[in-house]
Design a protein around this motif. Structure first.
Motif, PDB file in Angstrom:
ATOM      1  N   ARG A 199      -9.073  14.833 -24.780  1.00  0.00           N
ATOM      2  CA  ARG A 199      -9.143  15.774 -25.802  1.00  0.00           C
ATOM      3  C   ARG A 199      -8.661  16.936 -25.484  1.00  0.00           C
ATOM      4  O   ARG A 199      -7.739  17.859 -26.028  1.00  0.00           O
ATOM      5  CB  ARG A 199     -10.519  15.862 -26.243  1.00  0.00           C
ATOM      6  CG  ARG A 199     -10.986  14.689 -27.222  1.00  0.00           C
ATOM      7  CD  ARG A 199     -12.355  14.938 -27.991  1.00  0.00           C
ATOM      8  NE  ARG A 199     -12.527  13.807 -28.706  1.00  0.00           N
ATOM      9  CZ  ARG A 199     -13.274  12.809 -27.752  1.00  0.00           C
ATOM     10  NH1 ARG A 199     -13.518  13.110 -26.665  1.00  0.00           N
ATOM     11  NH2 ARG A 199     -13.439  11.758 -28.778  1.00  0.00           N
ATOM     12  N   ARG A 224      -4.552  11.491 -29.390  1.00  0.00           N
ATOM     13  CA  ARG A 224      -5.577  10.535 -29.032  1.00  0.00           C
ATOM     14  C   ARG A 224      -5.148   9.297 -29.069  1.00  0.00           C
ATOM     15  O   ARG A 224      -5.532   8.113 -28.326  1.00  0.00           O
ATOM     16  CB  ARG A 224      -6.883  10.948 -29.860  1.00  0.00           C
ATOM     17  CG  ARG A 224      -7.559  12.233 -29.751  1.00  0.00           C
ATOM     18  CD  ARG A 224      -8.237  12.313 -28.322  1.00  0.00           C
ATOM     19  NE  ARG A 224      -9.473  11.457 -28.283  1.00  0.00           N
ATOM     20  CZ  ARG A 224      -9.813  10.738 -27.108  1.00  0.00           C
ATOM     21  NH1 ARG A 224      -9.376  11.105 -26.131  1.00  0.00           N
ATOM     22  NH2 ARG A 224     -10.801  10.092 -27.161  1.00  0.00           N
ATOM     23  N   TYR A 225      -4.261   8.838 -30.196  1.00  0.00           N
ATOM     24  CA  TYR A 225      -3.649   7.632 -30.327  1.00  0.00           C
ATOM     25  C   TYR A 225      -2.863   7.102 -29.083  1.00  0.00           C
ATOM     26  O   TYR A 225      -2.948   6.050 -28.700  1.00  0.00           O
ATOM     27  CB  TYR A 225      -2.760   7.305 -31.575  1.00  0.00           C
ATOM     28  CG  TYR A 225      -3.165   7.833 -32.772  1.00  0.00           C
ATOM     29  CD1 TYR A 225      -4.620   7.359 -33.287  1.00  0.00           C
ATOM     30  CD2 TYR A 225      -2.610   8.519 -33.881  1.00  0.00           C
ATOM     31  CE1 TYR A 225      -5.017   7.791 -34.448  1.00  0.00           C
ATOM     32  CE2 TYR A 225      -3.062   8.540 -35.020  1.00  0.00           C
ATOM     33  CZ  TYR A 225      -4.165   8.263 -35.387  1.00  0.00           C
ATOM     34  OH  TYR A 225      -5.139   8.605 -36.686  1.00  0.00           O
ATOM     35  N   PHE A 226      -2.311   7.956 -28.465  1.00  0.00           N
ATOM     36  CA  PHE A 226      -1.671   7.884 -27.018  1.00  0.00           C
ATOM     37  C   PHE A 226      -2.738   7.742 -25.880  1.00  0.00           C
ATOM     38  O   PHE A 226      -2.338   7.381 -24.699  1.00  0.00           O
ATOM     39  CB  PHE A 226      -0.674   8.962 -26.841  1.00  0.00           C
ATOM     40  CG  PHE A 226       0.552   8.624 -27.511  1.00  0.00           C
ATOM     41  CD1 PHE A 226       1.672   7.681 -27.333  1.00  0.00           C
ATOM     42  CD2 PHE A 226       0.742   9.450 -28.723  1.00  0.00           C
ATOM     43  CE1 PHE A 226       2.679   7.550 -28.042  1.00  0.00           C
ATOM     44  CE2 PHE A 226       2.008   9.045 -29.353  1.00  0.00           C
ATOM     45  CZ  PHE A 226       2.863   8.063 -28.978  1.00  0.00           C
ATOM     46  N   GLY A 227      -3.923   7.980 -26.053  1.00  0.00           N
ATOM     47  CA  GLY A 227      -5.153   7.665 -25.214  1.00  0.00           C
ATOM     48  C   GLY A 227      -5.112   9.197 -24.045  1.00  0.00           C
ATOM     49  O   GLY A 227      -5.614   9.079 -23.327  1.00  0.00           O
ATOM     50  N   THR A 249       8.416  -1.224 -34.109  1.00  0.00           N
ATOM     51  CA  THR A 249       7.781  -1.223 -35.175  1.00  0.00           C
ATOM     52  C   THR A 249       8.199  -2.489 -36.017  1.00  0.00           C
ATOM     53  O   THR A 249       7.751  -2.659 -37.047  1.00  0.00           O
ATOM     54  CB  THR A 249       7.476   0.025 -36.064  1.00  0.00           C
ATOM     55  OG1 THR A 249       8.734   0.481 -36.380  1.00  0.00           O
ATOM     56  CG2 THR A 249       6.554   0.745 -35.104  1.00  0.00           C
ATOM     57  N   GLU A 306      -4.879  19.363 -36.385  1.00  0.00           N
ATOM     58  CA  GLU A 306      -5.591  17.972 -36.153  1.00  0.00           C
ATOM     59  C   GLU A 306      -4.616  16.806 -36.249  1.00  0.00           C
ATOM     60  O   GLU A 306      -4.804  15.938 -35.663  1.00  0.00           O
ATOM     61  CB  GLU A 306      -6.603  17.931 -37.190  1.00  0.00           C
ATOM     62  CG  GLU A 306      -7.908  18.733 -37.207  1.00  0.00           C
ATOM     63  CD  GLU A 306      -8.551  18.815 -38.414  1.00  0.00           C
ATOM     64  OE1 GLU A 306      -9.791  19.004 -38.119  1.00  0.00           O
ATOM     65  OE2 GLU A 306      -8.289  18.282 -39.373  1.00  0.00           O
ATOM     66  N   ARG A 363       6.222   1.906 -26.759  1.00  0.00           N
ATOM     67  CA  ARG A 363       5.870   2.877 -27.729  1.00  0.00           C
ATOM     68  C   ARG A 363       5.020   4.023 -27.009  1.00  0.00           C
ATOM     69  O   ARG A 363       5.303   5.151 -27.587  1.00  0.00           O
ATOM     70  CB  ARG A 363       5.064   2.082 -28.978  1.00  0.00           C
ATOM     71  CG  ARG A 363       5.681   1.204 -29.882  1.00  0.00           C
ATOM     72  CD  ARG A 363       5.029   1.288 -31.135  1.00  0.00           C
ATOM     73  NE  ARG A 363       3.783   0.738 -30.973  1.00  0.00           N
ATOM     74  CZ  ARG A 363       3.482  -0.583 -31.078  1.00  0.00           C
ATOM     75  NH1 ARG A 363       4.619  -1.499 -31.181  1.00  0.00           N
ATOM     76  NH2 ARG A 363       2.193  -0.986 -30.915  1.00  0.00           N
ATOM     77  N   SER A 364       4.458   4.063 -26.044  1.00  0.00           N
ATOM     78  CA  SER A 364       3.568   5.040 -25.719  1.00  0.00           C
ATOM     79  C   SER A 364       4.522   6.090 -24.866  1.00  0.00           C
ATOM     80  O   SER A 364       4.194   7.284 -24.578  1.00  0.00           O
ATOM     81  CB  SER A 364       2.657   4.377 -24.377  1.00  0.00           C
ATOM     82  OG  SER A 364       3.391   4.043 -23.358  1.00  0.00           O
ATOM     83  N   PRO A 416       3.573  -1.911 -27.132  1.00  0.00           N
ATOM     84  CA  PRO A 416       2.915  -0.970 -26.908  1.00  0.00           C
ATOM     85  C   PRO A 416       2.923   0.018 -25.525  1.00  0.00           C
ATOM     86  O   PRO A 416       2.966   1.273 -25.778  1.00  0.00           O
ATOM     87  CB  PRO A 416       1.127  -1.415 -26.828  1.00  0.00           C
ATOM     88  CG  PRO A 416       1.334  -2.705 -27.296  1.00  0.00           C
ATOM     89  CD  PRO A 416       2.689  -3.238 -27.327  1.00  0.00           C
ATOM     90  N   ARG A 432       4.507  16.656 -33.425  1.00  0.00           N
ATOM     91  CA  ARG A 432       3.733  15.419 -33.209  1.00  0.00           C
ATOM     92  C   ARG A 432       4.317  14.299 -32.379  1.00  0.00           C
ATOM     93  O   ARG A 432       3.796  13.862 -31.383  1.00  0.00           O
ATOM     94  CB  ARG A 432       3.461  14.757 -34.618  1.00  0.00           C
ATOM     95  CG  ARG A 432       2.601  13.882 -34.643  1.00  0.00           C
ATOM     96  CD  ARG A 432       2.149  13.265 -35.995  1.00  0.00           C
ATOM     97  NE  ARG A 432       3.516  12.376 -36.451  1.00  0.00           N
ATOM     98  CZ  ARG A 432       3.388  11.565 -37.531  1.00  0.00           C
ATOM     99  NH1 ARG A 432       2.590  11.830 -38.307  1.00  0.00           N
ATOM    100  NH2 ARG A 432       4.599  11.042 -37.888  1.00  0.00           N
ATOM    101  N   VAL A 477       8.822   9.389 -31.867  1.00  0.00           N
ATOM    102  CA  VAL A 477       9.443   8.755 -33.095  1.00  0.00           C
ATOM    103  C   VAL A 477       9.139  10.040 -34.394  1.00  0.00           C
ATOM    104  O   VAL A 477       8.079  10.334 -34.648  1.00  0.00           O
ATOM    105  CB  VAL A 477       8.778   7.593 -33.559  1.00  0.00           C
ATOM    106  CG1 VAL A 477       9.191   6.993 -34.897  1.00  0.00           C
ATOM    107  CG2 VAL A 477       8.726   6.608 -32.520  1.00  0.00           C
ATOM    108  N   ILE A 526      -5.100  14.377 -33.212  1.00  0.00           N
ATOM    109  CA  ILE A 526      -5.463  12.864 -33.299  1.00  0.00           C
ATOM    110  C   ILE A 526      -4.223  11.985 -32.802  1.00  0.00           C
ATOM    111  O   ILE A 526      -4.369  11.129 -32.079  1.00  0.00           O
ATOM    112  CB  ILE A 526      -5.961  12.469 -34.659  1.00  0.00           C
ATOM    113  CG1 ILE A 526      -6.508  11.324 -34.704  1.00  0.00           C
ATOM    114  CG2 ILE A 526      -4.822  12.592 -35.549  1.00  0.00           C
ATOM    115  CD1 ILE A 526      -7.846  10.756 -34.084  1.00  0.00           C
ATOM    116  N   TYR A 527      -3.118  12.627 -32.788  1.00  0.00           N
ATOM    117  CA  TYR A 527      -1.775  11.740 -32.536  1.00  0.00           C
ATOM    118  C   TYR A 527      -1.986  11.737 -31.049  1.00  0.00           C
ATOM    119  O   TYR A 527      -1.600  10.637 -30.398  1.00  0.00           O
ATOM    120  CB  TYR A 527      -0.754  12.344 -32.997  1.00  0.00           C
ATOM    121  CG  TYR A 527       0.394  11.538 -33.360  1.00  0.00           C
ATOM    122  CD1 TYR A 527       0.340  10.386 -34.481  1.00  0.00           C
ATOM    123  CD2 TYR A 527       1.561  11.347 -32.614  1.00  0.00           C
ATOM    124  CE1 TYR A 527       1.399   9.694 -34.739  1.00  0.00           C
ATOM    125  CE2 TYR A 527       2.697  10.395 -32.886  1.00  0.00           C
ATOM    126  CZ  TYR A 527       2.585   9.695 -33.941  1.00  0.00           C
ATOM    127  OH  TYR A 527       3.596   8.936 -34.176  1.00  0.00           O
TER     128      TYR A 527
END
Ligand SMILES: Nc1ncnc2c1ncn2[C@@H]1O[C@H](COP(=O)(O)OP(=O)(O)O)[C@@H](O)[C@H]1O
Ligand SMILES: [Mg+2]
Lengths: 265, 334
Positions: free
Chosen positions: B136, B130-133, B80, B123, B103-104, B100, B175, B108, B127-128
């Motif tokens: 659900r 989800r940021y990693f793809g 980052t 949540e 980071r995947s 990216p 997380r 961290v 959602i975190y």
């Protein structure tokens, strides 16, 4: 143009959709917040369109036809609020989020890039803009201001205005160093809001000033939506659309080049 | 959880004895390797040409005082913050071009909590993921598992804000694990927590380490470094000043024991020369004198024979704090 558009593809990715997902989660906790942006143009319409309109009477609208003042001013208010929403979101809020909001700092530690975040936030701002526009259009219909089925096209029209201003707003923000720099934006936005044919027809302005006004993006948006509302379209409609589209794409290409450098320190 | 990682080498037994791990380093390529790694902010150099390697399965630490450049280093590893100069490879990838992708595979835990205050505890994890793809359902499954792991299962529906500092830290760790990372970066994981919360956190980190997760952490607490790190580097003023296992560093830069003498105010200044030769090294701090020797009791007796009677005497084993004092002439925590 081709040269400028190419970098757009390196700007963000489908991951941008996750930002929209996050916003949906947030608004699940307080969905009433979602409607805050609806009231601004609505109150303007009541006070200026109908209140002031009673004193003003009828004015000359697109294509030379005489229309009530409320009908003259309503599409302009829609254009102006699309601009204001996009500018607030893409300048002040955007700068804050990416530089100070820890939430966004944490998103940057995932595979999401600054481009993904910006694109996602832009998309979310447009979704909200669409909701406000629909709300406003319903009000216009209820107040008898819908004259032509073309009024439905003001929805994509308003979104285009939002897109163009948000993209340029983000590009401008990428040059901002301090909070004071944002005052400059207000210095540009406020006169544009007041004089872009929003509240009175352009022919009340002196010739030289009129040309200047016609070159502003808000005038382009106002005239586009006004034509669609009363059902008058022509070559100028195409010019307005092209102007706003190019403005948005140029803005995005600037953002895409500067974002990573600025935000990853 | 971390089934795939469980097969990776667990910390070698010789580590506990203070040996370095040439075996692990020779067999597996390093997860991180840095050569001349440098970070500059305008004219200011925050990280000044440091070299280090982190092997798979290792718990590796950066020990140093505030401002040493630990966070700047961690942010470069976390992709980052762009590298100003030098070479950095992470998971055999180039952070300049493959941010990216790298980071995947990282988990961290930043120095400051960066939880999403507009969302609930659960949540935040969803959602975190989800940021990693992640799909659900997978996010939901892992979120529940991780809430159990960090003992927050009963707080899932609460907003983040009312949680205690220790709970927020545990949630941040949960997380960071949502993508089942190959490498965890923990920047001062327990700074600002009370002792009980720290021990709970250390326990969780220790379990991760036993599962074979590679940990890279920064700290300015020598006890944290001793508890968690197989190997560490001591950082000061943007540079690495020493490297080794905690035991190695103590052996190399300190004696086995330390005798601490405290005197009544004013007395310490009148001692001039009287302590000379009592120990292999003597450090005079404002509030006490440290005498380094392999047998601390012997020093105490010898001092008594010379007629020196401190107000209080403490004999203890050397720690990394003593190593830092020796290397830099200053204390770690000021
Ligand atoms: N974004 C930044 N801009 C300018 N200076 C910075 C920035 N981040 C850190 N520094 C400076 O770099 C030095 C090292 O900081 P940091 O890496 O945070 O140290 P540590 O984590 O060991 O306390 C400090 O002097 C700090 O002020
Ligand atoms: Mg730090």
């Amino acid at each position: 143009m081709a040269l400028r558009i190419t970098p757009l593809f390196a700007f963000g990715s489908r991951r941008a959709l996750r930002m929209i997902e996050r916003n949906l989660l947030v608004y699940k906790h307080g969905w009433l917040m979602l409607f805050s942006g609806f009231f601004e143009p609505f109150f303007y319409l009541l006070s200026i369109g109908f209140g002031l309109g009673r004193l003003v009477g009828d004015v000359v609208g697109p294509g030379g036809q005489t229309i009530p003042y409320a009908l003259f001013v309503a599409p302009a208010l829609l254009a102006a609020s699309s601009m204001n929403g996009a500018i607030t979101e893409s300048t002040f809020n955007f700068f804050f989020k990416l530089n100070y909001d820890k939430t966004f700092a944490s998103i940057l530690t995932t595979p999401m890039s600054p481009g993904d975040i910006s694109l996602g936030e832009l998309g979310w701002a447009l979704i909200r803009g669409a909701l406000y526009t629909i709300g406003f259009l319903v009000v216009m219909v209820l107040f008898g201001l819908a004259r032509s089925p073309l009024i439905l096209l003001t929805l994509p029209g308003a979104l285009l205005i939002g897109f163009a201003f948000a993209a340029v707003g983000m590009a401008a923000t990428s040059f901002m160093k301090t909070w004071q720099d944002f005052d400059l934006i207000q210095l540009v936005i406020l006169p544009m809001f007041l004089f872009s044919g929003t509240f009175f027809p352009l022919d009340s302005l002196p010739e030289g000033l009129r040309i200047v006004v016609q070159l502003t993006p808000l005038y382009q948006g106002v005239d586009l939506l006004r034509g669609l509302t009363v059902g008058v379209i022509g070559p100028e409609t195409v010019v307005h659309v092209a102007y706003l589209l190019v403005m948005g794409l140029v803005g995005l290409s600037i953002v895409s080049r500067r974002l990573d450098k600025l935000l990853l320190k | 959880m971390h089934d795939s990682l469980a097969t990776e080498p667990t910390p070698a037994v010789e580590e506990a004895l203070g040996a370095s791990r040439p075996a692990a380093r020779a067999s597996a390529p390093p997860l991180i390797s840095a050569r001349g790694l440098t970070k500059r902010f305008d004219d200011f150099t925050a990280v000044d040409g440091i070299d280090f390697e982190v092997a798979p399965g290792e718990a590796f630490g950066f020990l140093g005082p505030n401002g040493a450049g630990k966070t700047s280093t961690m942010r470069m590893i976390g992709c980052t913050s762009p590298v100003s100069d030098g070479e950095l490879r992470i998971l055999d990838m180039d952070p300049r071009r493959q941010g990216p992708q790298i980071r995947s595979r990282l988990g961290v835990v930043p120095q400051q909590d960066t939880l999403d205050n507009e969302l609930t505890v659960r949540e935040n994890l969803l959602i975190y993921g989800r940021y990693f793809g992640l799909p659900r359902e997978e996010c939901a499954r892992r979120a529940d598992e991780l809430l159990d792991f960090v003992q927050l299962a009963d707080r899932g529906k609460d907003l983040v804000e009312p949680l205690s500092g220790g709970m927020k830290r545990r949630l941040t760790i949960a997380r960071s694990l949502i993508n089942e990372p190959s490498l965890m970066l923990l920047d001062e994981p327990t700074t600002g927590l009370d002792p009980q919360a720290r021990h709970l956190l250390w326990d969780r980190l220790y379990r991760l380490k036993q599962r074979g997760v590679t940990l890279v952490l920064t700290t300015h607490y020598m006890d944290e470094a001793e508890q968690l790190c197989d190997r560490l580097v001591v950082m000061d003023k943007a540079k690495i000043v020493a490297e080794g296992s905690p035991q190695q560093l103590i052996q190399r830069y300190s004696t086995r024991e330390v005798a601490e003498f405290r005197f009544l105010p004013g007395v310490q200044e009148t001692l001039d020369g009287k302590l000379d030769g009592l120990a292999s090294r003597i450090e005079k701090l404002p509030d006490r004198v440290l005498l380094y020797a392999d047998d601390g009791e012997e020093v105490v007796m010898a001092a008594r024979e010379r007629g020196i009677h401190p107000e209080a005497v403490l004999v203890r084993r050397s720690t990394l704090e003593d190593v830092f004092l020796r290397l830099t002439g200053r204390s770690l925590v000021d």
